[in-house]
Design a protein around this motif. Structure first.
Motif, PDB file in Angstrom:
ATOM      1  N   HIS A  26       0.826  -1.198   0.000  1.00  0.00           N
ATOM      2  CA  HIS A  26       0.000   0.000   0.000  1.00  0.00           C
ATOM      3  C   HIS A  26       0.868   1.260   0.000  1.00  0.00           C
ATOM      4  O   HIS A  26       1.908   1.299   0.675  1.00  0.00           O
ATOM      5  N   PRO A  27       0.442   2.285  -0.716  1.00  0.00           N
ATOM      6  CA  PRO A  27       1.170   3.547  -0.680  1.00  0.00           C
ATOM      7  C   PRO A  27       0.806   4.351   0.560  1.00  0.00           C
ATOM      8  O   PRO A  27      -0.092   3.974   1.324  1.00  0.00           O
ATOM      9  N   PHE A  28       1.486   5.440   0.748  1.00  0.00           N
ATOM     10  CA  PHE A  28       1.161   6.370   1.827  1.00  0.00           C
ATOM     11  C   PHE A  28      -0.138   7.098   1.472  1.00  0.00           C
ATOM     12  O   PHE A  28      -0.265   7.684   0.405  1.00  0.00           O
ATOM     13  N   TYR A  29      -1.126   7.022   2.376  1.00  0.00           N
ATOM     14  CA  TYR A  29      -2.416   7.656   2.130  1.00  0.00           C
ATOM     15  C   TYR A  29      -2.347   9.112   2.618  1.00  0.00           C
ATOM     16  O   TYR A  29      -2.593   9.408   3.792  1.00  0.00           O
ATOM     17  N   ARG A  30      -2.026   9.973   1.691  1.00  0.00           N
ATOM     18  CA  ARG A  30      -1.838  11.381   2.015  1.00  0.00           C
ATOM     19  C   ARG A  30      -3.175  12.039   2.384  1.00  0.00           C
ATOM     20  O   ARG A  30      -4.235  11.665   1.869  1.00  0.00           O
ATOM     21  N   PHE A  31      -3.096  13.023   3.272  1.00  0.00           N
ATOM     22  CA  PHE A  31      -4.284  13.784   3.654  1.00  0.00           C
ATOM     23  C   PHE A  31      -4.812  14.544   2.436  1.00  0.00           C
ATOM     24  O   PHE A  31      -4.056  15.246   1.754  1.00  0.00           O
ATOM     25  N   VAL A  32      -6.097  14.375   2.174  1.00  0.00           N
ATOM     26  CA  VAL A  32      -6.748  15.067   1.053  1.00  0.00           C
ATOM     27  C   VAL A  32      -8.006  15.744   1.599  1.00  0.00           C
ATOM     28  O   VAL A  32      -8.999  15.078   1.922  1.00  0.00           O
ATOM     29  N   GLY A  33      -7.949  17.052   1.736  1.00  0.00           N
ATOM     30  CA  GLY A  33      -9.094  17.808   2.232  1.00  0.00           C
ATOM     31  C   GLY A  33     -10.001  18.288   1.116  1.00  0.00           C
ATOM     32  O   GLY A  33      -9.691  18.156  -0.078  1.00  0.00           O
ATOM     33  N   LYS A  34     -11.135  18.844   1.519  1.00  0.00           N
ATOM     34  CA  LYS A  34     -12.133  19.278   0.536  1.00  0.00           C
ATOM     35  C   LYS A  34     -11.606  20.390  -0.353  1.00  0.00           C
ATOM     36  O   LYS A  34     -11.899  20.434  -1.557  1.00  0.00           O
ATOM     37  N   ASP A  35     -10.800  21.283   0.220  1.00  0.00           N
ATOM     38  CA  ASP A  35     -10.288  22.390  -0.574  1.00  0.00           C
ATOM     39  C   ASP A  35      -9.200  21.944  -1.557  1.00  0.00           C
ATOM     40  O   ASP A  35      -8.805  22.716  -2.434  1.00  0.00           O
ATOM     41  N   MET A  36      -8.717  20.713  -1.426  1.00  0.00           N
ATOM     42  CA  MET A  36      -7.690  20.191  -2.323  1.00  0.00           C
ATOM     43  C   MET A  36      -8.296  19.475  -3.527  1.00  0.00           C
ATOM     44  O   MET A  36      -7.578  19.080  -4.450  1.00  0.00           O
ATOM     45  N   MET A  37      -9.600  19.304  -3.527  1.00  0.00           N
ATOM     46  CA  MET A  37     -10.265  18.539  -4.573  1.00  0.00           C
ATOM     47  C   MET A  37     -10.398  19.296  -5.890  1.00  0.00           C
ATOM     48  O   MET A  37     -10.779  18.723  -6.898  1.00  0.00           O
ATOM     49  N   THR A  38     -10.089  20.582  -5.887  1.00  0.00           N
ATOM     50  CA  THR A  38     -10.278  21.380  -7.105  1.00  0.00           C
ATOM     51  C   THR A  38      -9.515  20.818  -8.287  1.00  0.00           C
ATOM     52  O   THR A  38     -10.047  20.737  -9.407  1.00  0.00           O
TER      53      THR A  38
END
Length: 344
Positions: free
Chosen positions: A68-80
């Motif tokens: 498995h890779p590193f599951y980086r933090f992905v917030g709502k504002d990063m979804m653009t």
């Protein structure tokens, strides 16, 4: 020894012209003496450790692909920048080893059928294999450590389009596990790195074989050299067009592939601009050993002084070529070389 040096001095002019104008022709005549049947088994035995390490690289590459890779933090504002549509691969995964490995190997085989040089064939295949596998290990290790989301990550994470986040603001994906895991492997591009590793190695190989830098000005040869690189570039561009990678991913991957290909190529072959860039180092070593053994086993006129004379002549010829072809080498010669060459 004085008569030996006088004798050598009388032979030097002929040897100079012979070394400068016929050396390449002599090397070409020797082609065909080192075949798979005559030298293949000994060559493979000599590099058995290299092939064993290559198998370890294969195992390591498989492990890196599975974990498995590193599951980086992905917030709502990063979804653009992560809402691009999911598309099929223009270049499927199975096609990568076909054009990046099998195509160059086919070229190596064609060259072998023409020149019958097992050193060229063996080192070409071994160098290419190390180029793509080392690149693959580096690429997948960075992929798993970085965990950068792909441009289409939103639809991998939320296939129905409904966003869900946990209390920390990180995504709570509800898509298929394998698709989500693959979505964290954007940087760098595996397609691009393998393409430039394999086709970059092929480009360097062809550059030496057709003597692109022979100073004769046949610039059309460059079209052949740039063709594999163009193919690799188009594959890299397709990864951005398919929204599987950001442009930074393919740029870094291409850089990694080319650097590794250059290192692996120069491990076995001289630089393409070198006078002997058309063949591997091992071929010229074997050629020199064969000629030395032949001179020692069959001295002319049955005299034991002839091998010494031939070695002295070869030494003088090398010194002459250094001073004629490389003016700066004249300054590097020691006083003892000057005495031996008759300049003092």
């Amino acid at each position: 020894m004085a008569w030996v040096w006088r004798r050598v001095g009388s032979l030097l002019p002929f040897h100079y012209f012979h070394a400068i104008f016929q050396k390449r022709r002599m090397d070409q005549v020797e082609l065909g003496r080192h075949t798979i049947k005559s030298h293949g088994a000994a060559l493979a035995k000599n590099h058995v450790h290299d092939w064993l390490i290559l198998l370890l690289l294969v195992v390591l590459e498989v492990i890196l692909f599975i974990i498995h890779p590193f599951y980086r933090f992905v917030g709502k504002d990063m979804m653009t920048d992560l809402k691009y549509p999911m598309k099929r691969n223009t270049v499927p995964v199975w096609a990568v080893p076909v054009y990046a490995v099998l195509l160059p190997v086919s070229v190596f085989l064609l060259v072998y059928l023409r020149r019958r040089d097992v050193y060229d064939l063996h080192h070409g295949i071994l160098g290419l294999s190390y180029s793509v596998l080392i690149t693959g290990v580096i690429t997948d290790a960075i992929k798993n450590a970085t965990g950068r989301p792909r441009p289409d990550f939103f639809w991998r994470c939320f296939p129905n389009g409904m966003e869900v986040y946990d209390k920390l603001g990180n995504v709570a994906c509800h898509g298929e596990e394998l698709i989500i895991r693959e979505g964290y492997k954007s940087f760098p591009s595996g397609h691009a790195s393998w393409s430039f590793a394999g086709l970059g190695f092929l480009s360097l190989y062809l550059c030496g074989k057709i003597r692109v830098f022979d100073r004769k000005g046949h610039i059309a040869k460059l079209c052949i050299i740039f063709l594999p690189l163009l193919l690799a570039s188009l594959v890299a561009v397709s990864r951005v067009d398919d929204y599987w990678h950001h442009w930074q991913d393919v740029f870094a991957a291409g850089f990694i592939g080319l650097i590794v290909a250059a290192f692996c190529y120069h491990q076995f072959f001289p630089p393409p601009y070198d006078e002997e860039g058309w063949g591997p180092y091992a071929y010229f070593r074997a050629l020199e050993e064969t000629r030395t053994d032949s001179n020692l086993a069959h001295p002319p006129n049955g005299t034991s002084a002839r091998p010494v004379e031939a070695q002295a002549t070869n030494r003088q010829a090398r010194l002459y070529r250094n001073t004629v072809l490389s003016p700066e080498a004249r300054e590097e010669c020691s006083p003892f070389d000057d005495v031996e060459s008759g300049r003092r």
